[in-house]
Design an enzyme around this catalytic site. Structure first.
Site, PDB file in Angstrom:
ATOM      1  N   SER A 139       0.856  -1.184   0.000  1.00 24.84           N
ATOM      2  CA  SER A 139       0.000   0.000   0.000  1.00 24.84           C
ATOM      3  C   SER A 139       0.897   1.242   0.000  1.00 24.84           C
ATOM      4  O   SER A 139       2.119   1.138   0.154  1.00 24.84           O
ATOM      5  CB  SER A 139      -0.865  -0.004   1.263  1.00 24.84           C
ATOM      6  N   HIS A 150     -12.446  -3.244   4.640  1.00 23.32           N
ATOM      7  CA  HIS A 150     -11.043  -3.451   4.999  1.00 23.32           C
ATOM      8  C   HIS A 150     -10.930  -3.611   6.509  1.00 23.32           C
ATOM      9  O   HIS A 150     -11.816  -3.211   7.256  1.00 23.32           O
ATOM     10  CB  HIS A 150     -10.208  -2.263   4.528  1.00 23.32           C
ATOM     11  N   GLY A 151      -9.787  -4.185   6.943  1.00 24.21           N
ATOM     12  CA  GLY A 151      -9.533  -4.296   8.375  1.00 24.21           C
ATOM     13  C   GLY A 151     -10.178  -5.539   8.977  1.00 24.21           C
ATOM     14  O   GLY A 151     -10.746  -6.389   8.275  1.00 24.21           O
ATOM     15  N   ASP A 201      -0.993  -1.555  -4.115  1.00 30.57           N
ATOM     16  CA  ASP A 201      -2.362  -1.687  -3.616  1.00 30.57           C
ATOM     17  C   ASP A 201      -2.953  -0.278  -3.409  1.00 30.57           C
ATOM     18  O   ASP A 201      -2.286   0.589  -2.826  1.00 30.57           O
ATOM     19  CB  ASP A 201      -2.299  -2.452  -2.271  1.00 30.57           C
ATOM     20  N   HIS A 238     -11.458  -7.509  -2.476  1.00 26.01           N
ATOM     21  CA  HIS A 238     -10.711  -6.790  -1.434  1.00 26.01           C
ATOM     22  C   HIS A 238     -11.314  -7.129  -0.076  1.00 26.01           C
ATOM     23  O   HIS A 238     -12.424  -7.650   0.007  1.00 26.01           O
ATOM     24  CB  HIS A 238     -10.797  -5.283  -1.667  1.00 26.01           C
ATOM     25  N   GLU A 244     -11.157  -0.086  -9.509  1.00 23.81           N
ATOM     26  CA  GLU A 244     -12.204  -0.449  -8.544  1.00 23.81           C
ATOM     27  C   GLU A 244     -13.481   0.310  -8.859  1.00 23.81           C
ATOM     28  O   GLU A 244     -13.473   1.506  -9.104  1.00 23.81           O
ATOM     29  CB  GLU A 244     -11.755  -0.138  -7.099  1.00 23.81           C
TER      30      GLU A 244
HETATM   31 ZN   LIG Z   1      -8.448  -3.015  -0.717  1.00 21.32          ZN
END
Ligand SMILES: [Zn+2]
Length: 342
Positions: free
Chosen positions: A50, A189-190, A83, A223, A142
């Site tokens: 990232s 995410h996460g 990313d 993702h 995306e």
């Molecule tokens: Zn992602």
């Protein structure tokens, strides 16, 4: 072999009907964990960084660590992927550094937080495709917006409110020329994705099937697809951690996606949790230790185990030796022959 184009790795995965995990890295141990898991399972490897990872490693460390991976694992096709590039400039700097694939996330504005409109997304993604394809580099775009913020990137939106629209996906792929499409199907995410085991109402796998019917030749990317396994939550909490109970994306749902055009699956949280659990265990069981190797070795082994399990589950195991790398220059030629959408 030299680093390879992600397009090649995903084209091969489509031919073979399997998926390829894309694992995030920030340091040497994480790269080693992925490469050892790839060797053990004879898997192609997608290593992704990232913007946060690139600034943490100061880029040059990352680049040279990846060069070491290429040198030490000549039998593994390796992709280095940016990313969530937040702007064409970020993607360009990655390509200049030697990344063989970039994601232009034009679903968000350059602040990496504010949802962007469709026309903005098309414009910046197309711009990155033109620049990247000229050099044979792969582009992921995306459409739709995921929930959750990771590494300072992501929109704090209700993940159900911005799912990918299948008809818009067709238009997006045609107008931009992307190689792979990240879709929003309710994931975040996460670690905190779902408050209970997800049903089809919150993890909308049917959306992937719909998009696949309309775009049978497009590689889809999932993702926010860590599974956040219970055993890793338990290890962390057993040794003094305070993770709230949470649920990720079950591996069998990812396998259902792979049957329907998903070729790249992003995994970061599971690796982080494996590392943290292993380190906490050493700290609790051996408070007398102070050599970093005493906890980094088990941390690396724990990440390797989780990466290996994903490589086996996604079906990429055994496929590292299936193909010879196609030079990026040949991909540049290939892209030049493609019709340009208006
Ligand atoms: Zn992602």
């Amino acid at each position: 072999m030299p680093m390879v184009s992600m397009r090649q790795v995903l084209d091969e995965a489509a031919k073979g009907g399997y998926g390829v995990g894309a694992f995030n890295v920030n340091n040497m141990e994480q790269i080693q964990a992925i490469m050892e898991a790839a060797r053990e399972t004879k898997s192609p490897a997608i290593v992704q960084a990232s913007r946060g990872a690139r600034s943490y490693t100061n880029d040059r460390f990352l680049y040279h660590l990846m060069m070491a991976a290429v040198e030490l694992y000549p039998e593994i096709p390796i992709v280095l992927h940016q990313d969530h590039g937040n702007s064409p400039e970020t993607c360009k700097s990655a390509i200049d550094m030697g990344f063989t694939s970039v994601m232009m996330d034009g679903s968000l504005m350059p602040d990496g937080k504010t949802p962007a409109d469709f026309e903005y997304n098309v414009r910046v993604t197309k711009e990155v495709c033109e620049m990247a394809h000229e050099r044979g580099v792969t582009v992921e775009g995306e459409l739709g917006t995921l929930g959750g913020i990771e590494d300072g990137h992501g929109a704090d939106v209700d993940p159900m409110s911005h799912l990918t629209d299948p008809d818009q996906a067709v238009e997006f792929v045609e107008r931009t020329g992307i190689d792979a499409l990240a879709v929003a199907i309710g994931t975040s995410h996460g670690a905190y994705k779902f408050s209970k085991k997800p049903t089809g109402e919150v993890l909308v796998m049917s959306r992937i099937e719909e998009i696949h019917r309309k775009l049978p030749n497009c590689h889809m990317v999932m993702h926010g697809s860590s599974s956040v396994p219970q055993d890793l939550q338990d290890i962390i909490n057993k040794y003094g951690g305070q993770m709230k109970q949470t649920y990720g994306v079950p591996v069998e749902e990812i396998q259902r996606g792979i049957k329907n055009g998903v070729r790249k699956i992003n995994v970061d949280t599971d690796s982080r949790m494996a590392i943290t659990g292993a380190i906490r265990k050493v700290f609790v069981e051996h408070p007398e230790h102070f050599d970093p190797r005493d906890y980094l070795k088990p941390a690396r082994a724990a990440m390797q185990a989780v990466v290996k399990a994903r490589m086996l589950a996604f079906g990429q195991a055994g496929h590292a030796g299936d193909y010879e790398p196609i030079p990026l220059a040949s991909f540049a030629e290939y892209y030049k022959q493609q019709p340009v959408a208006v």
